[in-house]
Design a protein around this motif. Structure first.
Motif, PDB file in Angstrom:
ATOM      1  N   HIS A  98      60.418   5.475  28.319  1.00 40.32           N
ATOM      2  CA  HIS A  98      58.956   5.481  28.402  1.00 40.32           C
ATOM      3  C   HIS A  98      58.410   6.901  28.552  1.00 40.32           C
ATOM      4  O   HIS A  98      59.071   7.778  29.119  1.00 40.32           O
ATOM      5  CB  HIS A  98      58.492   4.613  29.567  1.00 40.32           C
ATOM      6  CG  HIS A  98      58.732   3.149  29.348  1.00 40.32           C
ATOM      7  ND1 HIS A  98      57.907   2.373  28.563  1.00 40.32           N
ATOM      8  CD2 HIS A  98      59.711   2.310  29.795  1.00 40.32           C
ATOM      9  CE1 HIS A  98      58.360   1.127  28.536  1.00 40.32           C
ATOM     10  NE2 HIS A  98      59.451   1.062  29.277  1.00 40.32           N
ATOM     11  N   GLY A 100      55.330   7.662  30.098  1.00 40.45           N
ATOM     12  CA  GLY A 100      54.568   7.861  31.334  1.00 40.45           C
ATOM     13  C   GLY A 100      53.076   7.700  31.168  1.00 40.45           C
ATOM     14  O   GLY A 100      52.300   8.104  32.039  1.00 40.45           O
ATOM     15  N   TYR A 103      50.621   4.894  33.876  1.00 44.70           N
ATOM     16  CA  TYR A 103      50.569   4.889  35.328  1.00 44.70           C
ATOM     17  C   TYR A 103      49.425   5.731  35.866  1.00 44.70           C
ATOM     18  O   TYR A 103      48.955   6.674  35.227  1.00 44.70           O
ATOM     19  CB  TYR A 103      51.921   5.351  35.885  1.00 44.70           C
ATOM     20  CG  TYR A 103      53.049   4.683  35.140  1.00 44.70           C
ATOM     21  CD1 TYR A 103      53.174   3.288  35.161  1.00 44.70           C
ATOM     22  CD2 TYR A 103      53.923   5.399  34.334  1.00 44.70           C
ATOM     23  CE1 TYR A 103      54.148   2.644  34.435  1.00 44.70           C
ATOM     24  CE2 TYR A 103      54.905   4.764  33.603  1.00 44.70           C
ATOM     25  CZ  TYR A 103      55.015   3.386  33.643  1.00 44.70           C
ATOM     26  OH  TYR A 103      55.976   2.745  32.910  1.00 44.70           O
ATOM     27  N   LYS A 109      54.940   7.185  40.293  1.00 46.35           N
ATOM     28  CA  LYS A 109      55.479   6.591  39.078  1.00 46.35           C
ATOM     29  C   LYS A 109      55.201   7.473  37.861  1.00 46.35           C
ATOM     30  O   LYS A 109      56.073   7.672  37.006  1.00 46.35           O
ATOM     31  CB  LYS A 109      54.889   5.202  38.845  1.00 46.35           C
ATOM     32  CG  LYS A 109      55.452   4.127  39.741  1.00 46.35           C
ATOM     33  CD  LYS A 109      54.832   2.775  39.462  1.00 46.35           C
ATOM     34  CE  LYS A 109      55.299   2.190  38.153  1.00 46.35           C
ATOM     35  NZ  LYS A 109      54.851   0.788  37.966  1.00 46.35           N
ATOM     36  N   CYS A 113      58.188   9.402  35.885  1.00 40.58           N
ATOM     37  CA  CYS A 113      58.457   8.942  34.529  1.00 40.58           C
ATOM     38  C   CYS A 113      58.432  10.112  33.549  1.00 40.58           C
ATOM     39  O   CYS A 113      59.332  10.254  32.716  1.00 40.58           O
ATOM     40  CB  CYS A 113      57.455   7.874  34.111  1.00 40.58           C
ATOM     41  SG  CYS A 113      57.815   7.147  32.492  1.00 40.58           S
ATOM     42  N   SER A 440      59.807  -0.543  37.484  1.00 37.22           N
ATOM     43  CA  SER A 440      59.795  -0.047  36.107  1.00 37.22           C
ATOM     44  C   SER A 440      58.763   1.076  36.002  1.00 37.22           C
ATOM     45  O   SER A 440      57.664   0.958  36.575  1.00 37.22           O
ATOM     46  CB  SER A 440      59.428  -1.183  35.154  1.00 37.22           C
ATOM     47  OG  SER A 440      59.337  -0.730  33.834  1.00 37.22           O
ATOM     48  N   PRO A 441      59.104   2.183  35.385  1.00 35.25           N
ATOM     49  CA  PRO A 441      60.266   2.439  34.524  1.00 35.25           C
ATOM     50  C   PRO A 441      61.409   3.133  35.263  1.00 35.25           C
ATOM     51  O   PRO A 441      61.679   4.319  35.041  1.00 35.25           O
ATOM     52  CB  PRO A 441      59.682   3.354  33.454  1.00 35.25           C
ATOM     53  CG  PRO A 441      58.672   4.183  34.213  1.00 35.25           C
ATOM     54  CD  PRO A 441      58.134   3.302  35.316  1.00 35.25           C
ATOM     55  N   THR A 444      64.124   4.789  32.895  1.00 35.36           N
ATOM     56  CA  THR A 444      63.645   6.054  32.335  1.00 35.36           C
ATOM     57  C   THR A 444      63.644   7.148  33.389  1.00 35.36           C
ATOM     58  O   THR A 444      64.036   8.293  33.128  1.00 35.36           O
ATOM     59  CB  THR A 444      62.219   5.888  31.785  1.00 35.36           C
ATOM     60  OG1 THR A 444      62.229   4.930  30.736  1.00 35.36           O
ATOM     61  CG2 THR A 444      61.672   7.206  31.260  1.00 35.36           C
ATOM     62  N   SER A 445      63.222   6.801  34.596  1.00 33.63           N
ATOM     63  CA  SER A 445      63.028   7.781  35.667  1.00 33.63           C
ATOM     64  C   SER A 445      64.269   8.006  36.519  1.00 33.63           C
ATOM     65  O   SER A 445      64.206   8.726  37.514  1.00 33.63           O
ATOM     66  CB  SER A 445      61.881   7.310  36.579  1.00 33.63           C
ATOM     67  OG  SER A 445      60.742   6.966  35.840  1.00 33.63           O
TER      68      SER A 445
END
Length: 463
Positions: A98, A100, A103, A109, A113, A440-441, A444-445
């Motif tokens: 993702h 980002g 958010y 987040k 991200c 989530s994510p 990714t993070s």
């Protein structure tokens, strides 16, 4: 809503102990050599570590890797209840990297991200892990969606997402020839990867640095060691005892739990508050038949509606060349209930009695009914998908895999959207850090999250 970071206890002093690293073996993840402790009042040898991470998903493995790279002199172990690593949320997600954009600006987040995506791309390049930066279009198909799309674009710019641009119908066709839409956000830095492969690479890094991974170790209890009258050295150096369902035990100085679908139950073992509760939501995917995969080139997403809790059904290319359509979002009747008829009476009663699900359901009743209807009748899902790609027909799709999302829910029925840290009470609380919610994510993070967790561990335990 639960605050972004909730710390229920302060930092604690660090009990110094002897250090011993494990070494990776050639034939499996359970080959590390933790320190054996024998003698005293115990009839069998017990393994010990300076730090134990409970949970072998991508967040737990990334955190273990970060900790051992930062503290190579410590003995660190990972405990996983399954025989393999990363088989639940990590192994059942869509594989999207993702950007980002979704958010709240300045939120944890959003920051993690954007940072995490950049770190993940860099890591995959270093390790030779295949990925595709195939991009994403967030497409408005109705006039009323355009203001929300423009607001989302502004949010993405505030979050520092690179390469974003608003495009019109002609440019949508250039990127996705079979997709219809009035306007779209082009997110070129969105990608796809096999997250289980990434997680196993984290595990390999961890073991090569001296860490140990113990599979088939389902944690049943976490407690303070009961010292003998002579105040055994083992009890002072390794005051935490972690027991599994087989009666085996591990001793350690400190514990970090990253237990995903069971994060609330594992936290309660050390006396934590039951809130927030984990409510499992199953997401079912459909598959586009191979001969129809030419219809989709990159990720195609709808414009999210803030009135509803999930992003909505989308088109996702996979590393193997397949196209996933979905997911929906329906209540799972078992925490690891990947099939529609999987059922656990314990899990269902826990959801009904102890969580805020009833309040959530009352707030989003029509949305929930629609999701259940689409889960049962493929035609309803296909009709939705045709808003974006009219050429898709019911004969072009097959039922596919499913995943279960560990959604943290507070007592008022609100989805907990940010990270929650917690600890036990009393003496045991000075030795434990629970990652109660890594939303989530998280995949990714994961590298960025692991740095945050390593910072918190270092500060809290004064390493």
């Amino acid at each position: 809503m639960v605050a972004a970071l909730r710390y229920l206890v302060g930092a604690c002093g660090r009990a110094r102990g002897s250090f011993a690293g494990g070494s990776p073996g050639a034939c499996g993840f359970a080959s590390g050599r933790p320190r054996p402790l024998c003698g005293g009042s115990r009839s069998a040898c017990t393994s010990s570590f300076d730090i134990v991470i409970v949970g072998g998903g991508i967040v737990g493995l990334a955190s273990a890797r970060a900790l051992i790279l930062r503290h190579p002199s410590l003995s660190i172990g990972v405990l996983e209840k399954e025989k393999d690593l990363a088989v639940h949320q990590t192994g059942h997600n869509s594989g999207v990297i993702h950007s980002g954009i979704y958010y709240k600006p300045e939120s944890l987040k959003a920051k993690l991200c954007v940072q995490g995506a950049a770190l993940l791309y860099e890591y995959c390049q270093q390790k030779g892990i295949s990925y595709k930066q195939c991009g994403k279009l967030i497409v408005a198909v109705e006039q009323e969606e355009i203001p929300r799309l423009q607001a989302l674009y502004e949010k993405g710019l505030q979050n520092g997402v690179q390469g974003l641009r608003l495009i019109q119908q002609e440019d949508i066709k250039k990127k996705e020839p079979y997709c219809r839409g009035l306007m779209a956000i082009d997110c070129p830095h969105t990608g796809i990867v096999d997250y289980r492969q990434v997680a196993l690479s984290f595990a390999q890094d961890f073991q090569e640095a001296g860490g140990s991974v113990l599979t088939n170790f389902e944690v049943k209890d976490i407690e303070m060691a009961k010292e003998s009258p002579s105040r055994s050295i083992d009890g002072m150096q390794y005051p935490i005892v972690i027991k599994n369902t087989k009666g085996e035990e591990i001793r350690c100085q400190y514990v970090v739990t990253c237990a995903g679908l069971y994060s609330d139950r594992i936290s309660e073992l050390s006396g934590c508050t039951p809130d927030p509760r984990i409510v499992p939501f199953r997401g079912d995917y459909l598959l586009l038949k191979p001969e129809k995969c030419y219809l989709v080139k990159g990720n195609i997403y709808p414009v999210p509606d803030s009135r509803f809790p999930f992003l909505g059904v989308h088109f996702t290319p996979r590393m193997d060349g397949s196209i996933w359509l979905g997911p929906n979002a329906v209540l799972a009747f078992k925490r690891e209930g990947y099939r529609p008829f999987d059922f656990s009476a314990t899990d269902v009663m826990d959801i009904i009695i102890n969580s805020g699900l009833i309040k959530l359901a009352s707030q989003h009743f029509s949305y929930g009914v629609t999701e259940m209807y689409k889960a049962c009748f493929l035609g309803a899902t296909v009709k939705y998908l045709q808003k974006f790609i009219p050429e898709i027909t019911i004969s072009d799709i097959l039922r596919g895999p499913a995943g279960v999302r560990a959604q943290a829910l507070d007592r008022d029925g609100n989805l907990v959207e940010d990270f929650v840290f917690d600890a036990g009470v009393g003496d045991i609380g000075n030795h434990i850090l629970h990652v109660r919610n890594a939303p989530s994510p998280a995949a990714t993070s994961s590298i960025a999250i692991s740095g945050m967790i390593a910072d918190e561990v270092q500060q809290r335990f004064e390493l």
